[in-house]
Write a protein that holds these residues in place. Structure first.
Motif, PDB file in Angstrom:
ATOM      1  N   PRO A   1       0.864  -1.177   0.019  1.00 32.07           N
ATOM      2  CA  PRO A   1      -0.070  -0.149   0.024  1.00 32.07           C
ATOM      3  C   PRO A   1       0.920   1.294   0.072  1.00 32.07           C
ATOM      4  O   PRO A   1       0.534   2.138  -0.225  1.00 32.07           O
ATOM      5  N   ASP A   2       2.286   1.185   0.395  1.00 35.30           N
ATOM      6  CA  ASP A   2       2.966   2.442   0.447  1.00 35.30           C
ATOM      7  C   ASP A   2       3.400   2.687  -1.032  1.00 35.30           C
ATOM      8  O   ASP A   2       4.347   3.789  -1.088  1.00 35.30           O
ATOM      9  N   ILE A   3       3.408   1.738  -1.946  1.00 37.58           N
ATOM     10  CA  ILE A   3       3.646   2.072  -3.325  1.00 37.58           C
ATOM     11  C   ILE A   3       2.804   2.638  -4.269  1.00 37.58           C
ATOM     12  O   ILE A   3       1.609   2.093  -4.321  1.00 37.58           O
ATOM     13  N   ASP A   4       3.025   3.883  -4.949  1.00 38.58           N
ATOM     14  CA  ASP A   4       1.964   4.577  -5.560  1.00 38.58           C
ATOM     15  C   ASP A   4       1.957   3.723  -6.990  1.00 38.58           C
ATOM     16  O   ASP A   4       2.919   3.524  -7.699  1.00 38.58           O
ATOM     17  N   LEU A   5       0.339   3.251  -7.184  1.00 40.87           N
ATOM     18  CA  LEU A   5       0.243   2.502  -8.387  1.00 40.87           C
ATOM     19  C   LEU A   5       0.598   3.587  -9.449  1.00 40.87           C
ATOM     20  O   LEU A   5       0.905   2.893 -10.875  1.00 40.87           O
ATOM     21  N   LYS A   6       0.339   4.827  -9.533  1.00 39.89           N
ATOM     22  CA  LYS A   6       0.639   5.524 -10.962  1.00 39.89           C
ATOM     23  C   LYS A   6       2.232   5.559 -11.268  1.00 39.89           C
ATOM     24  O   LYS A   6       2.343   5.510 -12.489  1.00 39.89           O
ATOM     25  N   LYS A   7       2.949   5.366 -10.170  1.00 38.25           N
ATOM     26  CA  LYS A   7       4.361   5.394 -10.638  1.00 38.25           C
ATOM     27  C   LYS A   7       4.407   3.884 -11.432  1.00 38.25           C
ATOM     28  O   LYS A   7       5.238   3.964 -12.421  1.00 38.25           O
ATOM     29  N   LEU A   8       3.709   2.853 -10.752  1.00 40.94           N
ATOM     30  CA  LEU A   8       4.116   1.489 -11.530  1.00 40.94           C
ATOM     31  C   LEU A   8       3.422   1.604 -12.840  1.00 40.94           C
ATOM     32  O   LEU A   8       3.973   0.803 -13.861  1.00 40.94           O
ATOM     33  N   ALA A   9       2.679   2.608 -13.281  1.00 43.84           N
ATOM     34  CA  ALA A   9       1.862   2.520 -14.320  1.00 43.84           C
ATOM     35  C   ALA A   9       2.675   3.450 -15.440  1.00 43.84           C
ATOM     36  O   ALA A   9       2.390   3.332 -16.731  1.00 43.84           O
ATOM     37  N   ARG A  10       3.670   4.212 -15.160  1.00 47.56           N
ATOM     38  CA  ARG A  10       4.603   4.939 -16.008  1.00 47.56           C
ATOM     39  C   ARG A  10       5.233   4.195 -16.955  1.00 47.56           C
ATOM     40  O   ARG A  10       5.836   3.011 -16.733  1.00 47.56           O
TER      41      ARG A  10
END
Ligand SMILES: Cc1cc2nc3c(=O)[nH]c(=O)nc-3n(C[C@H](O)[C@H](O)[C@H](O)COP(=O)(O)OP(=O)(O)OC[C@H]3O[C@@H](n4cnc5c(N)ncnc54)[C@H](O)[C@@H]3O)c2cc1C
Length: 409
Positions: free
Chosen positions: A400-409
């Motif tokens: 939950p601490d990892i921003d999914l938006k970053k993973l989507a880039r």
């Protein structure tokens, strides 16, 4: 084929979207929407804001009346009775006839009824139209015993409003945890548990008979499989929410191929070159001949309208990503994208010790589906991950601490 007149039969989101896209795409010919319900309106609010009273019927309109005047779209409040396959002549219930160059069937589905003794009692209601919703709204008053058969998206949404209004609600479904195919097991469990938390009685079983006794409807339940409880449920109101029937007599009159929907290509073309079909009633036949699963969701119906408009205008239909839907119940907002049922495994991201987000990962490690409770931004990020075919570390998805938006880039 040059097209100078289009008749769209059905003014739901798919028909409206097709009309809007035809005009946006430069179509200047005659454009008519035929629907016995008049001005096109939206269906999702029927089990949500219209039922709770947050919306008036005007709020459900897909566009104000002026939009049709401004865009030279004629609304014919009439029902199409049949289409002649050879000439493409449409015969309306009023007796009027029209023979446009192109016909778009956007007739949606009919709420399925129970085929059990008593399943056709007039007192049993369904929810598909604005009139259905308005009639239901009047009946959801405090103290009313409401039995809802089918705990899918619509059944659950109505249950939520009914219990808020002080009704005594019983929810009946053959699956111990409904909605697993749409949202996966983990999120389905969380959503299903909310019913009981809000005082709704849930039964697992199949109704076998419904009898009207005085003002009461008595539902006989088979099995009540894994549930301890009565096999007879008494209610003042029974709502059947078990999906839709897509068989179209209109399509049959035009001799169109139907198999669990009117069969179409990616641009909505049917087996008749003058006729397109879109929305809930249409089923994609893939290029290899296999038949796709129909998505009875708002966005895919809107996309179908866009694809058919492009096809009528002689353009390649746009490609769309994974299928997306939403649902609102018990004060939470649910969104889902892609598939939660394909082979693979599920990764969960929790909030407050409960699953809040679920990701489906296929055997190649690709994310193919995601569902969130109160996590619209996360689903938008998941959509990008899915549509780009990105491989993401499952540990990051679960964290939950990892921003999914970053993973989507
Ligand atoms: C209560 C409810 C809640 C929903 N909530 C959600 C949600 O939260 N999220 C989501 O993604 N999806 C939701 N959906 C699904 C979504 O609304 C449908 O997928 C969408 O409406 C399908 O659009 P359509 O244009 O194919 O058909 P429809 O919207 O059903 O429109 C078909 C139209 O065709 C007309 N018609 C039928 N026969 C004829 C005829 N012979 N002649 C002329 N006109 C005819 C009908 O009157 C109707 O207006 C919901 C559906 C319902 C019923």
């Amino acid at each position: 084929m040059s097209v100078s007149s289009v008749a769209i039969i059905g003014g739901g989101i798919s028909g409206f979207s097709c009309a809007r896209e035809l005009r946006a795409g430069g179509f200047t010919g005659e454009l008519t929407i035929i629907d016995p319900e008049g001005l096109p309106y939206d269906r999702p609010p029927l089990s949500k804001e219209l039922l709770t009273g947050e919306f008036s019927t005007d709020d459900t309109l897909l566009a104000p009346a002026s939009w049709y005047e401004d865009n030279n779209v004629e609304i014919r409040t009439d029902r199409a009775d049949r289409i002649e396959p050879d000439t493409g002549r449409i015969v309306l219930e009023s007796g009027a006839e029209l023979t446009p160059d192109a016909i778009v069937l956007a007739v949606g589905g009919r709420a399925r009824r129970l085929s059990i003794p008593g399943g056709d009692l007039a007192e049993i209601v369904t929810l598909r139209t604005k009139d259905d919703a308005l009639a239901l709204k009047e009946k959801l008053t405090a103290g009313t015993r409401v039995a809802i058969i089918g705990a899918g998206l619509i059944g659950a949404e109505v249950a939520s409003t009914a219990v808020t209004n002080g009704c005594e609600v019983t929810l009946i479904d053959p699956a111990p945890v409904p909605l697993v195919p749409a949202v996966g097991h983990e999120i389905a469990e969380v959503l299903h548990a909310m019913h009981a938390e809000r005082g709704i009685t849930c039964f697992t079983g199949l109704p076998t008979q419904i009898r009207a006794e005085g003002g009461t409807l008595a539902i006989d339940l088979d099995g009540a499989h894994d549930t301890e409880g009565p096999h007879l449920i008494e209610a003042d109101l029974v709502l059947v929410a078990i999906g839709i029937d897509t068989y179209s007599p209109l399509a049959a009159s035009a001799e169109l191929e139907q198999e669990g929907g009117i069969l179409v290509d990616a641009g909505g073309r049917t087996s008749n070159e003058k006729i397109w079909a879109i929305g809930d009633v249409a089923r994609l036949r893939n290029e290899d001949g296999s038949l796709a699963r129909r998505h009875e969701h708002w966005e895919s119906a809107a996309n179908d309208g866009k694809a058919a408009a492009a096809s009528i205008l002689g353009q390649d239909p746009p490609t769309f990503g994974s299928s997306w839907f939403w649902s609102d119940r018990h004060g939470v907002h649910v969104e889902g994208i892609g598939s939660m049922t394909e082979p693979g495994h599920t990764v969960i991201r929790e909030k407050d010790g409960k699953p809040q987000l679920a990701f489906r990962i296929d055997d190649d490690g690709k994310v193919i589906g995601a569902v969130a409770i109160d996590g619209g931004m996360a689903v938008r990020a998941a959509r990008r991950i899915i549509d780009r075919g990105k491989i993401v570390d499952p540990a990051d998805l679960a964290n939950p601490d990892i921003d999914l938006k970053k993973l989507a880039r």
